[in-house]
Design a protein around this motif. Structure first.
Motif, PDB file in Angstrom:
ATOM      1  N   UNK A   1       7.154 -15.731 -27.091  1.00 15.30           N
ATOM      2  CA  UNK A   1       8.203 -16.749 -27.376  1.00 15.30           C
ATOM      3  C   UNK A   1       7.029 -17.066 -29.448  1.00 15.30           C
ATOM      4  N   UNK A   2       6.112 -16.702 -29.000  1.00 12.98           N
ATOM      5  CA  UNK A   2       4.961 -16.953 -30.121  1.00 12.98           C
ATOM      6  C   UNK A   2       5.093 -15.927 -31.194  1.00 12.98           C
ATOM      7  N   UNK A   3       6.058 -15.186 -31.184  1.00 11.59           N
ATOM      8  CA  UNK A   3       6.022 -14.466 -32.312  1.00 11.59           C
ATOM      9  C   UNK A   3       7.373 -14.048 -32.608  1.00 11.59           C
ATOM     10  N   UNK A   4       8.504 -14.552 -31.322  1.00 12.03           N
ATOM     11  CA  UNK A   4      10.133 -14.073 -31.426  1.00 12.03           C
ATOM     12  C   UNK A   4      10.601 -16.085 -31.143  1.00 12.03           C
ATOM     13  N   UNK A   5      10.653 -16.065 -31.590  1.00 10.28           N
ATOM     14  CA  UNK A   5      10.757 -18.445 -31.655  1.00 10.28           C
ATOM     15  C   UNK A   5      12.936 -17.944 -30.641  1.00 10.28           C
ATOM     16  N   UNK A   6      13.295 -17.224 -31.942  1.00  5.34           N
ATOM     17  CA  UNK A   6      14.416 -17.224 -30.860  1.00  5.34           C
ATOM     18  C   UNK A   6      14.297 -16.459 -29.320  1.00  5.34           C
ATOM     19  N   UNK A   7      13.283 -16.215 -28.918  1.00  6.04           N
ATOM     20  CA  UNK A   7      13.352 -16.051 -27.670  1.00  6.04           C
ATOM     21  C   UNK A   7      13.298 -17.010 -26.639  1.00  6.04           C
TER      22      UNK A   7
ATOM     23  N   UNK B   1       8.949  -6.074 -27.565  1.00  5.23           N
ATOM     24  CA  UNK B   1       8.875  -6.491 -29.633  1.00  5.23           C
ATOM     25  C   UNK B   1       8.482  -7.777 -29.670  1.00  5.23           C
ATOM     26  N   UNK B   2       7.719  -8.268 -28.963  1.00  7.11           N
ATOM     27  CA  UNK B   2       6.874  -9.330 -29.508  1.00  7.11           C
ATOM     28  C   UNK B   2       5.754  -8.101 -30.393  1.00  7.11           C
ATOM     29  N   UNK B   3       4.623  -7.719 -29.157  1.00  4.24           N
ATOM     30  CA  UNK B   3       3.677  -6.626 -29.744  1.00  4.24           C
ATOM     31  C   UNK B   3       3.988  -6.014 -31.375  1.00  4.24           C
ATOM     32  N   UNK B   4       4.319  -5.490 -31.343  1.00  3.52           N
ATOM     33  CA  UNK B   4       5.455  -4.438 -33.066  1.00  3.52           C
ATOM     34  C   UNK B   4       5.206  -6.054 -34.207  1.00  3.52           C
ATOM     35  N   UNK B   5       6.191  -7.127 -33.635  1.00  7.01           N
ATOM     36  CA  UNK B   5       6.135  -8.059 -34.950  1.00  7.01           C
ATOM     37  C   UNK B   5       4.957  -8.626 -35.247  1.00  7.01           C
ATOM     38  N   UNK B   6       3.802  -8.719 -34.236  1.00 11.86           N
ATOM     39  CA  UNK B   6       2.804  -9.144 -34.752  1.00 11.86           C
ATOM     40  C   UNK B   6       2.124  -8.127 -34.900  1.00 11.86           C
ATOM     41  N   UNK B   7       2.229  -6.625 -34.819  1.00 15.28           N
ATOM     42  CA  UNK B   7       1.628  -5.577 -35.369  1.00 15.28           C
ATOM     43  C   UNK B   7       2.262  -5.599 -36.860  1.00 15.28           C
ATOM     44  N   UNK B   8       3.043  -5.782 -37.548  1.00 14.74           N
ATOM     45  CA  UNK B   8       2.963  -5.147 -38.910  1.00 14.74           C
ATOM     46  C   UNK B   8       3.247  -6.720 -39.761  1.00 14.74           C
TER      47      UNK B   8
ATOM     48  N   UNK C   1       9.548  -8.755 -42.167  1.00 16.66           N
ATOM     49  CA  UNK C   1      10.714  -9.569 -41.925  1.00 16.66           C
ATOM     50  C   UNK C   1      11.496  -8.418 -41.019  1.00 16.66           C
ATOM     51  N   UNK C   2      11.977  -7.213 -41.642  1.00 20.33           N
ATOM     52  CA  UNK C   2      12.969  -5.912 -40.527  1.00 20.33           C
ATOM     53  C   UNK C   2      12.739  -6.380 -39.547  1.00 20.33           C
ATOM     54  N   UNK C   3      10.592  -6.359 -38.756  1.00 17.85           N
ATOM     55  CA  UNK C   3      10.666  -6.110 -36.995  1.00 17.85           C
ATOM     56  C   UNK C   3      11.360  -7.958 -36.997  1.00 17.85           C
ATOM     57  N   UNK C   4      10.665  -8.523 -37.380  1.00 11.32           N
ATOM     58  CA  UNK C   4      11.565  -9.501 -37.158  1.00 11.32           C
ATOM     59  C   UNK C   4      13.027 -10.125 -36.657  1.00 11.32           C
ATOM     60  N   UNK C   5      13.752  -9.620 -37.712  1.00 16.67           N
ATOM     61  CA  UNK C   5      15.315  -9.558 -37.894  1.00 16.67           C
ATOM     62  C   UNK C   5      15.702  -8.574 -36.303  1.00 16.67           C
ATOM     63  N   UNK C   6      14.908  -7.379 -36.226  1.00 18.65           N
ATOM     64  CA  UNK C   6      15.271  -6.514 -34.447  1.00 18.65           C
ATOM     65  C   UNK C   6      15.316  -7.519 -33.936  1.00 18.65           C
TER      66      UNK C   6
END
Length: 235
Positions: free
Chosen positions: A23-29, A138-145, A153-158
Protein backbone atom coordinates in the motif's frame (compact mmCIF):
# COMPACT_ATOMS: atom_id res chain seq x y z
CA UNK A 1 -4.25 -36.57 9.57
CA UNK A 2 -6.05 -35.33 6.46
CA UNK A 3 -5.24 -32.69 3.88
CA UNK A 4 -7.56 -30.25 5.65
CA UNK A 5 -5.26 -30.30 8.71
CA UNK A 6 -2.67 -28.33 6.74
CA UNK A 7 -5.02 -25.61 5.50
CA UNK A 8 -4.59 -23.13 8.32
CA UNK A 9 -4.51 -19.34 8.47
CA UNK A 10 -1.05 -18.95 6.89
CA UNK A 11 -2.14 -18.22 3.27
CA UNK A 12 -4.72 -15.59 4.27
CA UNK A 13 -2.33 -13.92 6.73
CA UNK A 14 0.45 -13.89 4.13
CA UNK A 15 -1.80 -12.41 1.45
CA UNK A 16 -3.16 -9.65 3.68
CA UNK A 17 0.36 -8.85 4.90
CA UNK A 18 1.87 -8.59 1.42
CA UNK A 19 -0.94 -6.38 0.14
CA UNK A 20 -0.72 -4.17 3.21
CA UNK A 21 3.01 -3.75 2.63
CA UNK A 22 2.33 -2.84 -1.00
CA UNK A 23 0.00 0.00 0.00
CA UNK A 24 2.94 2.40 0.51
CA UNK A 25 3.50 2.40 -3.26
CA UNK A 26 -0.05 1.62 -4.41
CA UNK A 27 -2.66 3.56 -2.37
CA UNK A 28 -5.45 1.96 -4.43
CA UNK A 29 -4.58 -1.34 -2.74
CA UNK A 30 -5.74 -0.13 0.70
CA UNK A 31 -9.39 -1.28 0.25
CA UNK A 32 -8.09 -4.61 -1.07
CA UNK A 33 -5.86 -5.08 1.98
CA UNK A 34 -8.83 -4.39 4.26
CA UNK A 35 -10.96 -7.00 2.46
CA UNK A 36 -8.17 -9.55 2.65
CA UNK A 37 -7.90 -8.88 6.36
CA UNK A 38 -11.57 -9.80 6.89
CA UNK A 39 -10.96 -13.16 5.19
CA UNK A 40 -8.19 -14.27 7.57
CA UNK A 41 -9.32 -17.59 9.04
CA UNK A 42 -8.34 -21.13 9.95
CA UNK A 43 -10.25 -23.46 7.58
CA UNK A 44 -8.90 -26.56 9.35
CA UNK A 45 -10.69 -25.63 12.57
CA UNK A 46 -13.93 -24.92 10.68
CA UNK A 47 -13.61 -28.29 8.97
CA UNK A 48 -13.14 -30.09 12.28
CA UNK A 49 -16.11 -28.28 13.79
CA UNK A 50 -18.22 -29.48 10.86
CA UNK A 51 -16.99 -33.03 11.44
CA UNK A 52 -18.10 -32.80 15.07
CA UNK A 53 -21.60 -31.74 14.00
CA UNK A 54 -21.73 -34.69 11.60
CA UNK A 55 -20.73 -36.96 14.47
CA UNK A 56 -23.49 -35.48 16.63
CA UNK A 57 -25.98 -36.27 13.87
CA UNK A 58 -24.88 -39.89 14.06
CA UNK A 59 -25.28 -39.91 17.84
CA UNK A 60 -28.83 -38.56 17.53
CA UNK A 61 -29.68 -41.34 15.07
CA UNK A 62 -28.16 -43.92 17.41
CA UNK A 63 -30.11 -42.52 20.36
CA UNK A 64 -33.36 -42.81 18.39
CA UNK A 65 -32.54 -46.42 17.50
CA UNK A 66 -31.72 -47.36 21.10
CA UNK A 67 -34.82 -45.63 22.44
CA UNK A 68 -37.07 -47.39 19.93
CA UNK A 69 -35.47 -50.75 20.64
CA UNK A 70 -35.89 -50.29 24.41
CA UNK A 71 -39.61 -49.53 24.10
CA UNK A 72 -40.19 -52.40 21.68
CA UNK A 73 -38.35 -54.82 23.97
CA UNK A 74 -40.36 -53.67 26.97
CA UNK A 75 -43.60 -54.16 25.04
CA UNK A 76 -42.54 -57.61 23.84
CA UNK A 77 -41.42 -58.74 27.30
CA UNK A 78 -44.73 -57.61 28.83
CA UNK A 79 -46.73 -59.04 25.89
CA UNK A 80 -48.36 -55.66 25.45
CA UNK A 81 -49.90 -54.71 22.13
CA UNK A 82 -53.09 -53.29 20.67
CA UNK A 83 -54.56 -49.83 20.97
CA UNK A 84 -53.11 -49.13 24.43
CA UNK A 85 -49.60 -49.90 23.24
CA UNK A 86 -50.02 -47.73 20.16
CA UNK A 87 -51.42 -44.86 22.23
CA UNK A 88 -48.49 -45.09 24.64
CA UNK A 89 -45.96 -45.04 21.80
CA UNK A 90 -47.76 -42.19 20.07
CA UNK A 91 -47.71 -39.96 23.16
CA UNK A 92 -44.42 -41.01 24.78
CA UNK A 93 -42.15 -42.33 22.01
CA UNK A 94 -43.01 -40.57 18.75
CA UNK A 95 -42.26 -37.00 20.00
CA UNK A 96 -38.74 -38.04 21.01
CA UNK A 97 -38.19 -39.87 17.71
CA UNK A 98 -39.29 -36.78 15.80
CA UNK A 99 -37.06 -34.49 17.88
CA UNK A 100 -34.07 -36.77 17.37
CA UNK A 101 -34.72 -36.90 13.61
CA UNK A 102 -34.85 -33.10 13.49
CA UNK A 103 -31.70 -32.85 15.59
CA UNK A 104 -29.86 -35.24 13.28
CA UNK A 105 -30.91 -33.38 10.14
CA UNK A 106 -29.92 -30.00 11.58
CA UNK A 107 -26.49 -31.27 12.67
CA UNK A 108 -25.98 -32.77 9.20
CA UNK A 109 -26.95 -29.46 7.63
CA UNK A 110 -24.58 -27.53 9.89
CA UNK A 111 -21.78 -30.01 9.23
CA UNK A 112 -22.24 -29.74 5.46
CA UNK A 113 -22.46 -25.95 5.55
CA UNK A 114 -19.33 -25.67 7.69
CA UNK A 115 -17.52 -27.96 5.25
CA UNK A 116 -18.53 -25.63 2.41
CA UNK A 117 -17.51 -22.61 4.48
CA UNK A 118 -14.09 -24.16 5.14
CA UNK A 119 -13.60 -24.77 1.41
CA UNK A 120 -14.57 -21.19 0.55
CA UNK A 121 -12.24 -19.83 3.24
CA UNK A 122 -9.48 -22.11 1.97
CA UNK A 123 -9.96 -20.79 -1.58
CA UNK A 124 -10.08 -17.22 -0.28
CA UNK A 125 -6.83 -17.75 1.63
CA UNK A 126 -5.01 -19.20 -1.37
CA UNK A 127 -6.39 -16.44 -3.60
CA UNK A 128 -5.35 -13.85 -1.03
CA UNK A 129 -1.79 -15.20 -1.00
CA UNK A 130 -1.65 -15.08 -4.81
CA UNK A 131 -3.04 -11.55 -4.96
CA UNK A 132 -0.66 -10.46 -2.20
CA UNK A 133 2.29 -11.74 -4.22
CA UNK A 134 1.10 -9.86 -7.32
CA UNK A 135 0.58 -6.63 -5.37
CA UNK A 136 4.01 -6.95 -3.78
CA UNK A 137 5.57 -7.36 -7.24
CA UNK A 138 3.64 -4.35 -8.52
CA UNK A 139 4.83 -2.28 -5.55
CA UNK A 140 8.44 -3.24 -6.24
CA UNK A 141 7.99 -2.30 -9.90
CA UNK A 142 6.43 1.07 -9.03
CA UNK A 143 9.18 1.84 -6.52
CA UNK A 144 11.85 0.83 -9.04
CA UNK A 145 10.77 3.37 -11.67
CA UNK A 146 9.55 6.12 -9.36
CA UNK A 147 12.48 8.34 -10.39
CA UNK A 148 11.83 8.03 -14.17
CA UNK A 149 9.32 10.64 -15.45
CA UNK A 150 6.51 9.16 -17.53
CA UNK A 151 7.46 5.59 -16.79
CA UNK A 152 6.51 5.93 -13.14
CA UNK A 153 3.04 7.20 -14.07
CA UNK A 154 2.50 4.24 -16.39
CA UNK A 155 3.65 1.79 -13.71
CA UNK A 156 1.41 3.38 -11.11
CA UNK A 157 -1.55 3.26 -13.50
CA UNK A 158 -0.98 -0.43 -14.23
CA UNK A 159 -0.59 -1.23 -10.54
CA UNK A 160 -3.76 0.71 -9.69
CA UNK A 161 -5.70 -1.17 -12.38
CA UNK A 162 -4.37 -4.47 -11.02
CA UNK A 163 -5.43 -3.51 -7.48
CA UNK A 164 -8.93 -2.55 -8.63
CA UNK A 165 -9.35 -5.75 -10.64
CA UNK A 166 -8.12 -7.83 -7.72
CA UNK A 167 -10.54 -6.00 -5.43
CA UNK A 168 -13.45 -6.96 -7.69
CA UNK A 169 -12.42 -10.61 -7.74
CA UNK A 170 -11.91 -10.75 -3.98
CA UNK A 171 -15.21 -8.96 -3.35
CA UNK A 172 -17.00 -11.75 -5.24
CA UNK A 173 -15.35 -14.32 -2.96
CA UNK A 174 -16.38 -12.37 0.13
CA UNK A 175 -19.98 -12.24 -1.10
CA UNK A 176 -19.89 -16.03 -1.35
CA UNK A 177 -18.58 -16.21 2.21
CA UNK A 178 -21.40 -14.01 3.49
CA UNK A 179 -23.98 -16.30 1.85
CA UNK A 180 -22.53 -19.46 3.38
CA UNK A 181 -22.10 -17.83 6.80
CA UNK A 182 -25.76 -16.78 6.68
CA UNK A 183 -26.81 -20.38 5.97
CA UNK A 184 -24.76 -21.68 8.91
CA UNK A 185 -26.20 -18.97 11.18
CA UNK A 186 -29.78 -19.90 10.30
CA UNK A 187 -29.14 -23.58 10.98
CA UNK A 188 -27.49 -22.81 14.31
CA UNK A 189 -30.51 -20.67 15.26
CA UNK A 190 -32.84 -23.54 14.39
CA UNK A 191 -30.95 -26.08 16.45
CA UNK A 192 -30.78 -23.65 19.36
CA UNK A 193 -34.56 -23.30 19.19
CA UNK A 194 -34.95 -27.07 19.04
CA UNK A 195 -32.81 -27.50 22.15
CA UNK A 196 -34.94 -24.91 23.96
CA UNK A 197 -38.10 -26.78 23.02
CA UNK A 198 -36.56 -30.02 24.23
CA UNK A 199 -35.75 -28.37 27.56
CA UNK A 200 -39.29 -27.06 27.89
CA UNK A 201 -40.67 -30.50 27.07
CA UNK A 202 -38.45 -32.14 29.67
CA UNK A 203 -39.41 -29.54 32.28
CA UNK A 204 -43.08 -29.93 31.43
CA UNK A 205 -42.79 -33.68 31.85
CA UNK A 206 -41.34 -33.24 35.33
CA UNK A 207 -44.12 -30.85 36.26
CA UNK A 208 -46.70 -33.29 34.93
CA UNK A 209 -45.26 -36.14 36.98
CA UNK A 210 -45.19 -34.00 40.11
CA UNK A 211 -48.80 -32.99 39.63
CA UNK A 212 -49.91 -36.57 39.03
CA UNK A 213 -48.18 -37.71 42.20
CA UNK A 214 -50.42 -35.45 44.25
CA UNK A 215 -53.70 -36.27 42.53
CA UNK A 216 -56.05 -39.24 42.43
CA UNK A 217 -56.39 -39.31 38.63
CA UNK A 218 -55.06 -42.34 36.80
CA UNK A 219 -51.95 -41.77 34.68
CA UNK A 220 -52.72 -43.16 31.21
CA UNK A 221 -49.03 -43.13 30.31
CA UNK A 222 -47.98 -45.65 32.96
CA UNK A 223 -46.68 -48.89 31.49
CA UNK A 224 -48.76 -51.99 32.39
CA UNK A 225 -47.08 -53.93 35.14
CA UNK A 226 -45.72 -50.77 36.79
CA UNK A 227 -47.28 -49.71 40.12
CA UNK A 228 -50.65 -48.09 39.38
CA UNK A 229 -51.94 -45.07 41.31
CA UNK A 230 -54.75 -45.96 43.70
CA UNK A 231 -57.99 -44.02 43.95
CA UNK A 232 -58.55 -42.11 47.16
CA UNK A 233 -61.45 -43.24 49.32
CA UNK A 234 -63.19 -40.92 51.71
CA UNK A 235 -60.62 -38.17 51.19
Amino acid sequence: MGFDDFIDSAPSVLGAGLTTAACFAIPAAIPLAMMQGTAISDPAQIWHTGDRHTALAGKAEDAKHQLTQAVEKHAKDDKWDGNDAQAFKQSNLTPYQTALDQTSELHKGIGGSLGTLAKVYMGAGLLSATIGGIMAACAVAVAGVSWIPGVNAAAEGAATATAETSSGVFRTVLNGLVTVIGTVGRLLTKIKGLLMLAGLGFGGGLVGKTMLTGTTQANTSIWPGDPQPTAAHGK
